[in-house]
Design an enzyme around this catalytic site. Structure first.
Site, PDB file in Angstrom:
ATOM      1  N   LYS A 190       0.832  -1.204   0.000  1.00 41.08           N
ATOM      2  CA  LYS A 190       0.000   0.000   0.000  1.00 41.08           C
ATOM      3  C   LYS A 190       0.864   1.251   0.000  1.00 41.08           C
ATOM      4  O   LYS A 190       0.511   2.269  -0.587  1.00 41.08           O
ATOM      5  CB  LYS A 190      -0.931  -0.004   1.216  1.00 41.08           C
ATOM      6  CG  LYS A 190      -2.025  -1.056   1.189  1.00 41.08           C
ATOM      7  CD  LYS A 190      -2.953  -0.868   2.375  1.00 41.08           C
ATOM      8  CE  LYS A 190      -4.108  -1.877   2.358  1.00 41.08           C
ATOM      9  NZ  LYS A 190      -3.657  -3.237   2.626  1.00 41.08           N
ATOM     10  N   GLU A 226      -1.883   7.060   7.682  1.00 41.62           N
ATOM     11  CA  GLU A 226      -2.493   8.104   6.869  1.00 41.62           C
ATOM     12  C   GLU A 226      -3.562   8.840   7.674  1.00 41.62           C
ATOM     13  O   GLU A 226      -4.113   8.302   8.639  1.00 41.62           O
ATOM     14  CB  GLU A 226      -3.089   7.543   5.586  1.00 41.62           C
ATOM     15  CG  GLU A 226      -4.208   6.559   5.760  1.00 41.62           C
ATOM     16  CD  GLU A 226      -4.695   5.996   4.422  1.00 41.62           C
ATOM     17  OE1 GLU A 226      -5.886   5.686   4.334  1.00 41.62           O
ATOM     18  OE2 GLU A 226      -3.889   5.860   3.480  1.00 41.62           O
ATOM     19  N   ARG A 251      -6.962  -8.278  -8.081  1.00 41.05           N
ATOM     20  CA  ARG A 251      -7.681  -9.552  -8.151  1.00 41.05           C
ATOM     21  C   ARG A 251      -9.151  -9.260  -8.360  1.00 41.05           C
ATOM     22  O   ARG A 251      -9.580  -8.107  -8.385  1.00 41.05           O
ATOM     23  CB  ARG A 251      -7.498 -10.322  -6.840  1.00 41.05           C
ATOM     24  CG  ARG A 251      -7.910  -9.506  -5.610  1.00 41.05           C
ATOM     25  CD  ARG A 251      -7.864 -10.292  -4.331  1.00 41.05           C
ATOM     26  NE  ARG A 251      -7.965  -9.470  -3.145  1.00 41.05           N
ATOM     27  CZ  ARG A 251      -9.074  -8.977  -2.642  1.00 41.05           C
ATOM     28  NH1 ARG A 251     -10.227  -9.207  -3.247  1.00 41.05           N
ATOM     29  NH2 ARG A 251      -9.082  -8.238  -1.541  1.00 41.05           N
TER      30      ARG A 251
END
Length: 668
Positions: free
Chosen positions: A116, A200, A292
């Site tokens: 990420k 974050e 995916r």
């Protein structure tokens, strides 16, 4: 196109891939762990091979065993499904090195998105909006704590690898940072094999909207519009829908363009999902790309009329995307919910056990059911406890919600506890019906969806009793019919007596409430007397096809109802009530005086952390152990202040439900 493919997964996604492959004339090969030898995906495939023990790391995460099965079966491609090895770049490389096609993006794209942190940096460089935060490689706790202070609170700690809500924590106070960091890292290491995290800024009251993208090896990348997944509990999606009730056409277009830009930045091929956090003012920020197929892909299939698994197979075989961007249609509204073996009233504790009864709504143009289990199967402790996905479609959102309520009412699960009642309340809640829910709403207001249950009304109690009595009478008639003298009145023990109807004691239990009913009558006409002396008159009770109609004190009622030897379920169209059948006699067991001295496992699982030690002094609520079960962490705390007498578990131990793990010294 391929002749044979292997599905490196289990459960409903394996069955889902097999269904499309069979329609395309492709042979399918399944793999299975020791726990899944009798699973439905094994029975449905053309061939199946064992790959190891019940734990995922001993089977479904063993790329070598899966590749060996593919070679033995002659498969030309491997579809990874979702979860397990679906986003493992090393496995994708190994598949290609073995001369097979990987039905998904290439390993290079996967590696760019596998972290990420790296994905966020790449998207920022490509001009895709991102949330401010820290994505650095320095993972020292003091560094992360310092960066958290720079970003400011509230903030989110997120596992840098993986998804599905695992390894995520919201921290609102500096004092809570380090404990949440440790828990997040342990969960990430257990779920994904790596404990790196990123930080974050946490956006208050955001919406979670994701864009389905598809790319091919010929340079084409398009999007298939959005799915809104804002109904979440602890970052686990609860309800997904398309189109989003929040997006305007202009915002939809901008987000679609940003998603395609993100996919092109990594030369993306096959199916993927670009996930965004959307602020109340419409500002949107990149979260991650899931490389995916998503669990909620049927929502997109129903509104576009496309088979995304077929697209995956065609792209993996080298074909071009079947449609251009301007040819993607969007028809009506689709909603998905997931039925889980879990207990919402016990903190959504995952469940396990045999599905003694499983009734799901019939498939139709408006209702789709994707499930990995059937009645009689067992939900095991080793995997996600999902029983089925329920997906509905209609011309607009109000009609789709009505379809969903009707489909949920038709479900019946007996065995492990399920979240059906929770879902039924959720889809009637104003924040859902009005399309106002944000990602944190359920965590802030769970009591609105799970309020204290009301006791059964007289009509509901009468319906439960009538269903039970009609069931008993039918069983006795069936037994009489099978007896040597089927027409003898003495063989039919249905409560009838010469000149009057016999009085029978019917004992039901609703939650913790024991209900003793004295019933007189037969054949659908009864007189009920409750323990407090109230009398209910039932007339004309008839049961057919799962529906019960009756008059209670002259007022007519209709219920969905099902009775068996163990209990009765009644549903008035709004709420579901399950009554257990109890024997007419009563036995009171003595309370365990030492109960508060013992900390037991709430369910089977593995011990991942032990913080208790013999002779240690503990305070009430102090964390003593952490267990992992059903892909989640459970913290076991001291029920009172005291001194630890025994610790009966070590890190790595597998323990049974109700096993005593820690014992406190008896109070003197």
């Amino acid at each position: 196109m391929f002749d044979t493919i292997l599905i490196a997964n289990r459960g409903e996604i394996a069955r889902r891939v097999i269904r499309t492959a069979r329609r395309l004339g492709i042979r399918t090969v399944a793999v299975f762990s020791e726990a899944d030898a009798d699973a439905q995906h094994v029975r449905l495939a053309d061939e199946a091979y064992p790959i190891g023990g019940p734990r995922p790391q001993d089977s479904y995460l063993r790329g070598d065993a899966i590749l060996d099965a593919a070679k033995r079966s002659g498969a030309q491609a491997i579809h990874p499904g979702y979860g397990f090895l679906s986003e493992n770049a090393d496995f994708a490389d190994a598949v290609e090195a073995a001369g097979l096609a990987f039905v998904g993006p290439n390993a290079a794209s996967m590696r760019k998105m596998g972290s990420k942190a790296g994905a966020k940096e790449l998207m920022q460089a490509a001009g895709v909006p991102v949330v401010p935060g820290y994505t650095g490689e320095d993972q020292a706790p003091e560094t992360l704590e310092r960066e958290a202070a720079r970003i400011g609170y509230p903030l989110m700690i997120k596992a840098a690898h993986g998804g599905g809500g695992k390894g995520m924590r919201v921290v609102r106070e500096p004092a809570d940072f380090l404990p949440n960091l440790g828990s997040c890292k342990r969960e990430a290491a257990s779920a994904f094999g790596r404990d790196r995290v990123l930080l974050e800024r946490y956006i208050e009251q955001p919406r979670h909207i994701e864009i389905q993208v598809f790319g091919d090896s010929h340079g084409s990348v398009i999007h298939l519009n959005e799915r809104e997944c804002s109904a979440q509990r602890r970052y686990q999606k609860v309800l997904e829908e398309s189109p989003s009730p929040f997006l305007t056409p202009a915002l939809r277009a901008r987000m679609g363009e940003a998603a395609v830009l993100a996919a092109r930045a990594i030369d993306y091929e096959n199916a993927g999902t670009v996930e965004f956090i959307v602020a109340p003012d419409g500002g949107f920020f990149f979260m991650e790309i899931n490389t995916r197929l998503q669990v909620e892909h049927p929502v997109t299939e129903l509104v576009t009329g496309l088979d995304l698994v077929e697209w995956q197979l065609r792209v993996a075989a080298g074909e071009a995307l079947p449609l251009a961007q301007d040819a993607v249609a969007q028809h009506g509204h689709a909603i998905e919910v997931r039925l889980y073996a879990e207990d919402p009233e016990a903190g959504f504790l995952p469940g396990s056990g045999r599905l003694q009864e499983l009734r799901l709504p019939p498939q139709s143009a408006h209702v789709r059911v994707d499930s990995g289990v059937v009645e009689g199967d067992t939900v095991t402790i080793f995997y996600d406890p999902m029983i089925a996905k329920l997906i509905v479609h209609d011309s607009d959102r109000p009609r789709a919600l009505a379809r969903l309520r009707e489909a949920l009412a038709a479900c019946r699960i007996i065995g492990p506890k399920s979240n059906i009642e929770f879902l039924e309340r959720l889809v009637r809640h104003p924040v859902v019906t009005e399309g106002r829910i944000d990602t944190g709403y359920l965590d802030r207001h769970l009591d609105e969806v799970l309020p204290p249950p009301d006791p059964p009304a007289h009509a509901e109690l009468a319906a439960a009793a009538a269903a039970a009595l009609l069931h008993d009478e039918q069983e006795r008639r069936d037994a009489a019919a099978a007896s040597p003298e089927p027409h003898s009145p003495w063989a039919i023990a249905d409560g009838w007596r010469l000149g009057h109807a016999g009085d029978r004691l019917l004992v039901l239990q609703y939650r913790e409430q024991r209900l003793e009913l004295h019933a007189a009558g037969t054949g659908g006409d009864y007189r009920l007397r409750t323990a407090d002396g109230a009398v209910l008159r039932i007339e004309g009770a008839r049961s057919s096809g799962g529906e019960l109609s009756l008059r209670v004190d002259d007022a007519g009622h209709r219920f969905l109802a099902h009775a068996d030897d163990d209990g009765v379920t009644v549903h008035d169209g709004t709420r579901r009530m399950r009554f257990a059948r109890l024997p007419a006699f009563r036995f009171e067991a003595g309370a365990d005086a030492a109960g508060s001295d013992r900390i037991t496992a709430p369910m089977p699982g593995r011990v991942v952390l032990v913080e208790a030690a013999p002779d240690a002094e503990v305070v009430e609520g102090q964390a003593l152990l952490v267990m992992e079960a059903m892909k989640m962490e459970l913290t076991l705390r001291a029920p009172r202040a005291g001194i630890v007498a025994e610790v009966r578990a070590e890190v790595g131990d597998f323990v049974d439900g109700d096993a005593v793990l820690v014992v406190l010294r008896a109070e003197t």
